[in-house]
Motif scaffolding. Structure first.
Motif, PDB file in Angstrom:
ATOM      1  N   GLU A 223     -59.576 -32.918  61.591  1.00  8.71           N
ATOM      2  CA  GLU A 223     -60.433 -33.166  62.748  1.00  8.71           C
ATOM      3  C   GLU A 223     -61.665 -32.256  62.727  1.00  8.71           C
ATOM      4  O   GLU A 223     -62.746 -32.670  63.145  1.00  8.71           O
ATOM      5  CB  GLU A 223     -59.665 -33.004  64.075  1.00  8.71           C
ATOM      6  CG  GLU A 223     -59.139 -31.630  64.380  1.00  8.71           C
ATOM      7  CD  GLU A 223     -57.885 -31.234  63.607  1.00  8.71           C
ATOM      8  OE1 GLU A 223     -57.569 -30.036  63.613  1.00  8.71           O
ATOM      9  OE2 GLU A 223     -57.227 -32.100  63.004  1.00  8.71           O
ATOM     10  N   ASP A 224     -61.538 -31.051  62.191  1.00  8.95           N
ATOM     11  CA  ASP A 224     -62.688 -30.148  62.078  1.00  8.95           C
ATOM     12  C   ASP A 224     -63.670 -30.641  61.019  1.00  8.95           C
ATOM     13  O   ASP A 224     -64.884 -30.610  61.213  1.00  8.95           O
ATOM     14  CB  ASP A 224     -62.243 -28.713  61.785  1.00  8.95           C
ATOM     15  CG  ASP A 224     -61.308 -28.586  60.592  1.00  8.95           C
ATOM     16  OD1 ASP A 224     -60.792 -29.607  60.090  1.00  8.95           O
ATOM     17  OD2 ASP A 224     -61.080 -27.443  60.155  1.00  8.95           O
TER      18      ASP A 224
ATOM     19  N   HIS B  40     -49.331 -38.600  58.620  1.00 12.61           N
ATOM     20  CA  HIS B  40     -50.375 -38.209  59.577  1.00 12.61           C
ATOM     21  C   HIS B  40     -51.633 -37.745  58.843  1.00 12.61           C
ATOM     22  O   HIS B  40     -52.755 -38.123  59.202  1.00 12.61           O
ATOM     23  CB  HIS B  40     -49.897 -37.079  60.489  1.00 12.61           C
ATOM     24  CG  HIS B  40     -48.762 -37.454  61.367  1.00 12.61           C
ATOM     25  ND1 HIS B  40     -47.724 -36.585  61.627  1.00 12.61           N
ATOM     26  CD2 HIS B  40     -48.487 -38.588  62.059  1.00 12.61           C
ATOM     27  CE1 HIS B  40     -46.873 -37.172  62.438  1.00 12.61           C
ATOM     28  NE2 HIS B  40     -47.306 -38.381  62.710  1.00 12.61           N
ATOM     29  N   VAL B  41     -51.447 -36.902  57.855  1.00 14.86           N
ATOM     30  CA  VAL B  41     -52.580 -36.356  57.107  1.00 14.86           C
ATOM     31  C   VAL B  41     -53.324 -37.477  56.384  1.00 14.86           C
ATOM     32  O   VAL B  41     -54.553 -37.552  56.437  1.00 14.86           O
ATOM     33  CB  VAL B  41     -52.116 -35.263  56.123  1.00 14.86           C
ATOM     34  CG1 VAL B  41     -53.253 -34.800  55.240  1.00 14.86           C
ATOM     35  CG2 VAL B  41     -51.506 -34.086  56.886  1.00 14.86           C
TER      36      VAL B  41
ATOM     37  N   ARG C 184     -54.409 -38.623  64.268  1.00 18.35           N
ATOM     38  CA  ARG C 184     -53.004 -38.387  64.588  1.00 18.35           C
ATOM     39  C   ARG C 184     -52.641 -36.916  64.375  1.00 18.35           C
ATOM     40  O   ARG C 184     -53.002 -36.324  63.367  1.00 18.35           O
ATOM     41  CB  ARG C 184     -52.100 -39.247  63.710  1.00 18.35           C
ATOM     42  CG  ARG C 184     -52.220 -40.707  64.029  1.00 18.35           C
ATOM     43  CD  ARG C 184     -51.182 -41.490  63.283  1.00 18.35           C
ATOM     44  NE  ARG C 184     -51.236 -42.886  63.706  1.00 18.35           N
ATOM     45  CZ  ARG C 184     -50.661 -43.862  63.051  1.00 18.35           C
ATOM     46  NH1 ARG C 184     -49.990 -43.624  61.948  1.00 18.35           N
ATOM     47  NH2 ARG C 184     -50.761 -45.087  63.502  1.00 18.35           N
ATOM     48  N   VAL C 185     -51.958 -36.364  65.287  1.00 17.70           N
ATOM     49  CA  VAL C 185     -51.327 -35.048  65.282  1.00 17.70           C
ATOM     50  C   VAL C 185     -52.233 -33.907  64.826  1.00 17.70           C
ATOM     51  O   VAL C 185     -52.695 -33.124  65.636  1.00 17.70           O
ATOM     52  CB  VAL C 185     -50.012 -35.048  64.466  1.00 17.70           C
ATOM     53  CG1 VAL C 185     -49.290 -33.718  64.576  1.00 17.70           C
ATOM     54  CG2 VAL C 185     -49.093 -36.173  64.920  1.00 17.70           C
ATOM     55  N   TRP C 186     -52.505 -33.791  63.531  1.00 21.70           N
ATOM     56  CA  TRP C 186     -53.142 -32.595  63.001  1.00 21.70           C
ATOM     57  C   TRP C 186     -53.762 -32.879  61.640  1.00 21.70           C
ATOM     58  O   TRP C 186     -53.256 -33.691  60.892  1.00 21.70           O
ATOM     59  CB  TRP C 186     -52.064 -31.512  62.860  1.00 21.70           C
ATOM     60  CG  TRP C 186     -52.473 -30.279  62.145  1.00 21.70           C
ATOM     61  CD1 TRP C 186     -53.079 -29.185  62.697  1.00 21.70           C
ATOM     62  CD2 TRP C 186     -52.295 -29.972  60.768  1.00 21.70           C
ATOM     63  NE1 TRP C 186     -53.291 -28.230  61.740  1.00 21.70           N
ATOM     64  CE2 TRP C 186     -52.813 -28.689  60.537  1.00 21.70           C
ATOM     65  CE3 TRP C 186     -51.762 -30.662  59.682  1.00 21.70           C
ATOM     66  CZ2 TRP C 186     -52.810 -28.080  59.299  1.00 21.70           C
ATOM     67  CZ3 TRP C 186     -51.749 -30.058  58.448  1.00 21.70           C
ATOM     68  CH2 TRP C 186     -52.264 -28.774  58.269  1.00 21.70           C
ATOM     69  N   ARG C 187     -54.868 -32.246  61.365  1.00 26.67           N
ATOM     70  CA  ARG C 187     -55.503 -32.172  60.054  1.00 26.67           C
ATOM     71  C   ARG C 187     -56.787 -33.001  59.982  1.00 26.67           C
ATOM     72  O   ARG C 187     -56.818 -34.151  60.372  1.00 26.67           O
ATOM     73  CB  ARG C 187     -54.550 -32.603  58.947  1.00 26.67           C
ATOM     74  CG  ARG C 187     -55.044 -32.399  57.556  1.00 26.67           C
ATOM     75  CD  ARG C 187     -54.894 -30.986  57.089  1.00 26.67           C
ATOM     76  NE  ARG C 187     -55.269 -30.981  55.682  1.00 26.67           N
ATOM     77  CZ  ARG C 187     -55.755 -29.947  55.053  1.00 26.67           C
ATOM     78  NH1 ARG C 187     -55.889 -28.818  55.652  1.00 26.67           N
ATOM     79  NH2 ARG C 187     -56.082 -30.021  53.796  1.00 26.67           N
TER      80      ARG C 187
ATOM     81  N   ASN D 165     -55.295 -39.650  58.866  1.00 29.30           N
ATOM     82  CA  ASN D 165     -56.538 -38.991  59.279  1.00 29.30           C
ATOM     83  C   ASN D 165     -57.576 -39.003  58.168  1.00 29.30           C
ATOM     84  O   ASN D 165     -58.762 -39.199  58.421  1.00 29.30           O
ATOM     85  CB  ASN D 165     -56.266 -37.570  59.747  1.00 29.30           C
ATOM     86  CG  ASN D 165     -55.489 -37.518  61.046  1.00 29.30           C
ATOM     87  OD1 ASN D 165     -55.280 -38.531  61.704  1.00 29.30           O
ATOM     88  ND2 ASN D 165     -55.048 -36.341  61.415  1.00 29.30           N
TER      89      ASN D 165
ATOM     90  N   THR E  72     -44.305 -25.243  63.353  1.00 26.43           N
ATOM     91  CA  THR E  72     -45.163 -25.970  64.287  1.00 26.43           C
ATOM     92  C   THR E  72     -44.304 -26.540  65.412  1.00 26.43           C
ATOM     93  O   THR E  72     -43.156 -26.940  65.175  1.00 26.43           O
ATOM     94  CB  THR E  72     -45.909 -27.120  63.590  1.00 26.43           C
ATOM     95  OG1 THR E  72     -44.948 -28.019  63.043  1.00 26.43           O
ATOM     96  CG2 THR E  72     -46.831 -26.617  62.512  1.00 26.43           C
TER      97      THR E  72
ATOM     98  N   VAL F  82     -45.368 -32.647  61.666  1.00 27.04           N
ATOM     99  CA  VAL F  82     -46.532 -32.984  60.847  1.00 27.04           C
ATOM    100  C   VAL F  82     -45.999 -33.607  59.562  1.00 27.04           C
ATOM    101  O   VAL F  82     -45.132 -33.054  58.907  1.00 27.04           O
ATOM    102  CB  VAL F  82     -47.379 -31.736  60.510  1.00 27.04           C
ATOM    103  CG1 VAL F  82     -48.519 -32.111  59.580  1.00 27.04           C
ATOM    104  CG2 VAL F  82     -47.899 -31.073  61.772  1.00 27.04           C
TER     105      VAL F  82
ATOM    106  N   TYR G 288     -44.689 -29.274  66.751  1.00 25.12           N
ATOM    107  CA  TYR G 288     -44.795 -30.728  66.661  1.00 25.12           C
ATOM    108  C   TYR G 288     -44.604 -31.119  65.205  1.00 25.12           C
ATOM    109  O   TYR G 288     -44.872 -30.343  64.296  1.00 25.12           O
ATOM    110  CB  TYR G 288     -46.163 -31.209  67.164  1.00 25.12           C
ATOM    111  CG  TYR G 288     -47.318 -30.394  66.620  1.00 25.12           C
ATOM    112  CD1 TYR G 288     -47.848 -30.642  65.359  1.00 25.12           C
ATOM    113  CD2 TYR G 288     -47.849 -29.339  67.365  1.00 25.12           C
ATOM    114  CE1 TYR G 288     -48.891 -29.886  64.862  1.00 25.12           C
ATOM    115  CE2 TYR G 288     -48.895 -28.574  66.865  1.00 25.12           C
ATOM    116  CZ  TYR G 288     -49.414 -28.851  65.613  1.00 25.12           C
ATOM    117  OH  TYR G 288     -50.441 -28.091  65.099  1.00 25.12           O
TER     118      TYR G 288
END
Length: 150
Positions: free
Chosen positions: A52-53, A91-92, A47-50, A95, A83, A87, A85
């Motif tokens: 993924e890397d 979401h964090v 979801r959204v951000w954080r 993820n 941002t 966050v 979008y």
């Protein structure tokens, strides 16, 4: 007994030259197209951000690829003041738990759950993660692993 961890960043400050690592920073990594496709690309369930890397480099490592850092490269990251979008902690945490279910043994999943702290939030987020089919993905990922998460 496993020690509680916080998934914080620890840089390899004392290493020189090129060296292997399990985690790469998404802001400054390169993956060949065949490897990217072979590992299943980025997890579309995030979801959204954080994270993924962290998840994609961990997936490469666990699937038997070797990730390298070149210590001579210096990357500067310019962050936006705001941002475009929303966050949220939800979401964090989502993820984080999705990544944990994808790749971690049970004890590490439990440690990630403890980082969320509020029991109602844990149950809500974990239910949402489990509703995405992550357990089937976990089974497929564990079958492909060449390394374990230790």
């Amino acid at each position: 007994m496993m020690k509680l961890f916080n998934l914080g960043v620890v840089w390899h400050l004392n290493k020189k030259g090129i060296f292997p690592t399990a985690i790469l920073s998404g802001g400054c990594c390169a993956i060949s197209k065949p490897v990217f496709k072979n590992i299943g690309r980025f997890d579309k369930g995030f979801r959204v951000w954080r994270l993924e890397d962290v998840e994609i480099s961990m997936k490469m490592w666990l699937f038997g690829y070797t990730c390298y850092i070149q210590s001579k490269v210096k990357i500067l990251h310019v962050f936006r003041e705001q941002t475009p979008y929303p966050v949220s902690h939800e979401h964090v945490y989502f993820n984080m738990l999705r990544m944990a279910y994808n790749h971690f043994k049970e004890a590490r999943i439990e440690q990630c759950r403890k980082l969320i702290c509020i029991i109602e939030r844990i149950l809500r987020i974990e239910s949402a993660v489990l509703a995405t089919g992550v357990l089937l993905q976990r089974k497929l990922y564990f079958a492909r692993r060449k390394r374990d998460d230790d």
